[in-house]
Write a protein that holds these residues in place. Sequence first.
Motif, PDB file in Angstrom:
ATOM      1  N   SER A 106       0.973  -1.114  -0.197  1.00 54.61           N
ATOM      2  CA  SER A 106      -0.227  -0.133   0.086  1.00 54.61           C
ATOM      3  C   SER A 106       0.940   1.127   0.051  1.00 54.61           C
ATOM      4  CB  SER A 106      -0.769  -0.096   1.155  1.00 54.61           C
ATOM      5  OG  SER A 106      -0.303   0.165   2.315  1.00 54.61           O
ATOM      6  N   GLN A 107       0.205   2.597  -0.231  1.00 52.77           N
ATOM      7  CA  GLN A 107       1.075   3.608  -0.300  1.00 52.77           C
ATOM      8  C   GLN A 107       0.596   4.528   0.633  1.00 52.77           C
ATOM      9  OE1 GLN A 107       3.767   3.557  -2.552  1.00 52.77           O
ATOM     10  NE2 GLN A 107       3.116   1.504  -3.461  1.00 52.77           N
ATOM     11  N   PHE A 108       1.117   5.576   0.811  1.00 52.51           N
ATOM     12  CA  PHE A 108       0.934   6.611   1.832  1.00 52.51           C
ATOM     13  C   PHE A 108       1.359   6.181   3.333  1.00 52.51           C
ATOM     14  CE2 PHE A 108      -1.822   8.385  -1.524  1.00 52.51           C
ATOM     15  CZ  PHE A 108      -1.239   9.728  -1.608  1.00 52.51           C
ATOM     16  N   TRP A 109       1.474   6.793   4.155  1.00 51.02           N
ATOM     17  CA  TRP A 109       1.788   6.339   5.582  1.00 51.02           C
ATOM     18  C   TRP A 109       0.625   5.814   5.968  1.00 51.02           C
ATOM     19  CZ3 TRP A 109       6.025   5.871   8.383  1.00 51.02           C
ATOM     20  CH2 TRP A 109       7.094   6.651   8.192  1.00 51.02           C
ATOM     21  N   ASP A 110      -0.644   6.194   5.745  1.00 53.62           N
ATOM     22  CA  ASP A 110      -1.839   5.559   6.236  1.00 53.62           C
ATOM     23  C   ASP A 110      -2.366   4.333   5.349  1.00 53.62           C
ATOM     24  OD1 ASP A 110      -2.959   7.041   4.347  1.00 53.62           O
ATOM     25  OD2 ASP A 110      -3.708   8.571   5.592  1.00 53.62           O
ATOM     26  N   GLY A 111      -1.401   4.120   4.397  1.00 51.55           N
ATOM     27  CA  GLY A 111      -1.926   2.927   3.288  1.00 51.55           C
ATOM     28  C   GLY A 111      -3.361   3.432   2.714  1.00 51.55           C
ATOM     29  N   ARG A 112      -3.549   4.494   2.561  1.00 48.46           N
ATOM     30  CA  ARG A 112      -4.862   4.774   1.624  1.00 48.46           C
ATOM     31  C   ARG A 112      -5.151   4.684   0.319  1.00 48.46           C
ATOM     32  NH1 ARG A 112      -2.655   9.957   2.971  1.00 48.46           N
ATOM     33  NH2 ARG A 112      -2.573  11.379   1.478  1.00 48.46           N
ATOM     34  N   ALA A 113      -3.916   4.376  -0.501  1.00 44.30           N
ATOM     35  CA  ALA A 113      -3.567   3.978  -1.584  1.00 44.30           C
ATOM     36  C   ALA A 113      -3.356   2.453  -1.694  1.00 44.30           C
ATOM     37  CB  ALA A 113      -2.775   5.089  -2.427  1.00 44.30           C
ATOM     38  N   ALA A 114      -4.143   1.722  -2.533  1.00 44.18           N
ATOM     39  CA  ALA A 114      -3.498   0.383  -2.675  1.00 44.18           C
ATOM     40  C   ALA A 114      -2.389   0.204  -3.892  1.00 44.18           C
ATOM     41  CB  ALA A 114      -4.831  -0.535  -3.067  1.00 44.18           C
ATOM     42  N   THR A 115      -2.243   1.144  -4.585  1.00 47.17           N
ATOM     43  CA  THR A 115      -1.342   1.066  -5.862  1.00 47.17           C
ATOM     44  C   THR A 115      -0.480   2.241  -6.144  1.00 47.17           C
ATOM     45  OG1 THR A 115      -2.910   1.699  -7.540  1.00 47.17           O
ATOM     46  CG2 THR A 115      -3.198  -0.493  -6.895  1.00 47.17           C
ATOM     47  N   LEU A 116       0.490   1.909  -6.914  1.00 46.39           N
ATOM     48  CA  LEU A 116       1.124   3.195  -7.387  1.00 46.39           C
ATOM     49  C   LEU A 116       0.316   4.288  -8.125  1.00 46.39           C
ATOM     50  CD1 LEU A 116       4.553   1.582  -8.449  1.00 46.39           C
ATOM     51  CD2 LEU A 116       4.183   2.845  -6.240  1.00 46.39           C
ATOM     52  N   GLU A 117      -0.360   3.635  -8.984  1.00 48.42           N
ATOM     53  CA  GLU A 117      -1.417   4.399  -9.680  1.00 48.42           C
ATOM     54  C   GLU A 117      -2.278   5.056  -8.841  1.00 48.42           C
ATOM     55  OE1 GLU A 117      -0.290   0.847 -12.369  1.00 48.42           O
ATOM     56  OE2 GLU A 117      -0.836   1.211 -10.098  1.00 48.42           O
ATOM     57  N   GLU A 118      -2.748   4.727  -7.861  1.00 42.95           N
ATOM     58  CA  GLU A 118      -3.912   5.608  -7.081  1.00 42.95           C
ATOM     59  C   GLU A 118      -3.064   6.406  -6.448  1.00 42.95           C
ATOM     60  OE1 GLU A 118      -7.207   4.450  -3.526  1.00 42.95           O
ATOM     61  OE2 GLU A 118      -6.204   2.709  -4.794  1.00 42.95           O
ATOM     62  N   GLN A 119      -2.032   6.225  -5.768  1.00 40.61           N
ATOM     63  CA  GLN A 119      -1.021   7.097  -5.030  1.00 40.61           C
ATOM     64  C   GLN A 119      -0.634   8.347  -6.023  1.00 40.61           C
ATOM     65  OE1 GLN A 119       2.077   7.961  -5.706  1.00 40.61           O
ATOM     66  NE2 GLN A 119       1.879   9.438  -3.819  1.00 40.61           N
ATOM     67  N   ALA A 120      -0.565   8.084  -7.281  1.00 39.69           N
ATOM     68  CA  ALA A 120      -0.019   9.104  -8.104  1.00 39.69           C
ATOM     69  C   ALA A 120      -1.236  10.059  -8.368  1.00 39.69           C
ATOM     70  CB  ALA A 120       0.441   8.594  -9.484  1.00 39.69           C
ATOM     71  N   GLY A 254      -2.880   8.636  12.542  1.00 40.24           N
ATOM     72  CA  GLY A 254      -2.534   7.464  11.342  1.00 40.24           C
ATOM     73  C   GLY A 254      -3.807   6.886  10.673  1.00 40.24           C
ATOM     74  N   ARG A 255      -3.887   5.599  10.462  1.00 37.22           N
ATOM     75  CA  ARG A 255      -4.693   5.091   9.469  1.00 37.22           C
ATOM     76  C   ARG A 255      -5.918   5.480   9.566  1.00 37.22           C
ATOM     77  NH1 ARG A 255      -5.479   2.125   5.456  1.00 37.22           N
ATOM     78  NH2 ARG A 255      -6.911   0.591   5.129  1.00 37.22           N
ATOM     79  N   SER A 256      -6.442   5.560  10.793  1.00 37.64           N
ATOM     80  CA  SER A 256      -7.887   5.899  11.265  1.00 37.64           C
ATOM     81  C   SER A 256      -8.241   7.066  10.774  1.00 37.64           C
ATOM     82  CB  SER A 256      -8.135   6.065  12.516  1.00 37.64           C
ATOM     83  OG  SER A 256      -7.452   7.163  13.318  1.00 37.64           O
ATOM     84  N   ASN A 257      -7.436   8.028  10.209  1.00 36.29           N
ATOM     85  CA  ASN A 257      -7.836   9.162   9.358  1.00 36.29           C
ATOM     86  C   ASN A 257      -8.275   8.970   8.085  1.00 36.29           C
ATOM     87  OD1 ASN A 257      -7.345  11.295  11.436  1.00 36.29           O
ATOM     88  ND2 ASN A 257      -4.979  11.402  10.967  1.00 36.29           N
ATOM     89  N   ALA A 258      -7.722   7.833   7.557  1.00 35.36           N
ATOM     90  CA  ALA A 258      -8.241   7.378   6.154  1.00 35.36           C
ATOM     91  C   ALA A 258      -9.411   6.394   6.389  1.00 35.36           C
ATOM     92  CB  ALA A 258      -7.009   6.886   5.398  1.00 35.36           C
ATOM     93  N   SER A 259      -9.352   5.505   7.287  1.00 33.55           N
ATOM     94  CA  SER A 259     -10.365   4.371   7.463  1.00 33.55           C
ATOM     95  C   SER A 259     -11.556   4.897   7.921  1.00 33.55           C
ATOM     96  CB  SER A 259      -9.574   3.273   7.823  1.00 33.55           C
ATOM     97  OG  SER A 259      -9.508   3.333   9.504  1.00 33.55           O
ATOM     98  N   GLY A 260     -11.533   5.697   8.973  1.00 34.40           N
ATOM     99  CA  GLY A 260     -12.651   6.136   9.734  1.00 34.40           C
ATOM    100  C   GLY A 260     -12.850   4.940  10.719  1.00 34.40           C
ATOM    101  N   ASP A 261     -12.091   3.976  10.955  1.00 34.30           N
ATOM    102  CA  ASP A 261     -12.201   3.167  12.131  1.00 34.30           C
ATOM    103  C   ASP A 261     -11.407   3.403  13.409  1.00 34.30           C
ATOM    104  OD1 ASP A 261     -12.416   0.705  13.618  1.00 34.30           O
ATOM    105  OD2 ASP A 261     -11.958  -0.680  11.956  1.00 34.30           O
ATOM    106  N   PRO A 262     -11.993   3.735  14.466  1.00 37.92           N
ATOM    107  CA  PRO A 262     -10.978   3.999  15.787  1.00 37.92           C
ATOM    108  C   PRO A 262     -10.235   2.958  16.118  1.00 37.92           C
ATOM    109  CG  PRO A 262     -13.451   4.372  16.031  1.00 37.92           C
ATOM    110  CD  PRO A 262     -13.467   3.665  14.769  1.00 37.92           C
ATOM    111  N   ALA A 263     -10.152   1.469  15.521  1.00 41.76           N
ATOM    112  CA  ALA A 263      -9.531   0.400  15.806  1.00 41.76           C
ATOM    113  C   ALA A 263      -8.242   0.757  15.164  1.00 41.76           C
ATOM    114  CB  ALA A 263     -10.049  -0.941  15.489  1.00 41.76           C
ATOM    115  N   ASP A 264      -8.237   1.636  14.275  1.00 45.38           N
ATOM    116  CA  ASP A 264      -6.858   1.842  13.222  1.00 45.38           C
ATOM    117  C   ASP A 264      -5.935   3.199  13.805  1.00 45.38           C
ATOM    118  OD1 ASP A 264      -7.410  -0.195  11.645  1.00 45.38           O
ATOM    119  OD2 ASP A 264      -8.555   0.955  10.002  1.00 45.38           O
TER     120      ASP A 264
END
Length: 355
Positions: A106-120, A254-264
């Motif tokens: 995954s890409q970005f610190w929080d993994g919000r992009a699954a691919t290089l294309e999505e990250q770009a 961290g990741r919860s900012n992207a996922s919306g899940d407090p567990a993250d």
Amino acid sequence: MTFTTRALIEPLALAILILGITNIHAQDFASLPKTASLPGDTQEKIELGKKLFFDPRLSSTGTVSCNTCHNVMEGGDDGRATSMGVDGLTGPRNAPTVWNSAFQASQFWDGRAATLEEQAKGPMVADVEMGMLAHDQVIRRIEDIPGYIREFQSVYGKDSEVTIENAVDAIAAFERVLITPNSPLDRYLAGDKDAMSPAQIRGMQLFESTGCTECHSGPALNGWQPDGEAEFAHFPRIPESDYVTKYDLIADLGRSNASGDPADDHHYKTPTLRNITLTAPYFHNGRVSSLSEACRLMAATQLDVELSESEVADLTAFMEALEGEFPELSFPRLPSRSGESVIRASAGKPRRDES
């Protein structure tokens, strides 16, 4: 280091000495692949992607390119705590290296992009990065340059349109050639026992026996495996550590900012350690300036281990063995419109709305 950890290491070290085994601790590592390109990554597509990667005209002010924050002439980052985008604006996180980014699930610190294309796609329309209002605006910039239209048609077909999907496809193709194999560790794993110094070998053994490879394993030392699932590590695990307050490690969720899940909360993608000696400052907020301090911090906040100075020296020596060979890159010649600019201006100031 704690007594418990030493009690585990010392008998193992004795066994290594008796048996003459020198690479037992290399079992959690693997050589970095020498290619990451996909079957459709033609040289023509890679060159188009390189041009787009270096082209600042894809930003609202015409001053920021992908390479601005991910400088491939250096460590693939920008050397700043947090990156500076258009109009001098800065974001909240440190820019990860683009080198070996193909070897991440995954890409970005929080993994919000699954691919290089999505990250770009993301930085182009982030207001503190490249600042474009929408991807349609990016495409209009590209279409304003006849040379780009010809190159897109050459790569994607004569009747094809310039699309954001094709643009990021080309950028990702270029990023997949940004790999740095044949480091001292790679040569050591291939059987060259002189490739690493005694201090580097001690550091490698300590790295594994202390528990660092729980997250930092595999070819890129980030847990990545081919076709593996994206995983995220809890950081910091030990919030009572003095380092947490000193470097403000929990302000970012961290990741919860992207996922919306407090567990993250406080979960992050494990970064690659390849070429880590070239990518200071460290961590998601770029608050730690030295690699030795980063080692102390990780040991304390993740493993509840206090390292001695000699252990820190060995660990940083090992990380020097992770610096690979960088491919030769030439600057691209960007398609131009002599005497004309695609950056629209109003009252002397560039404006982002070109509609």
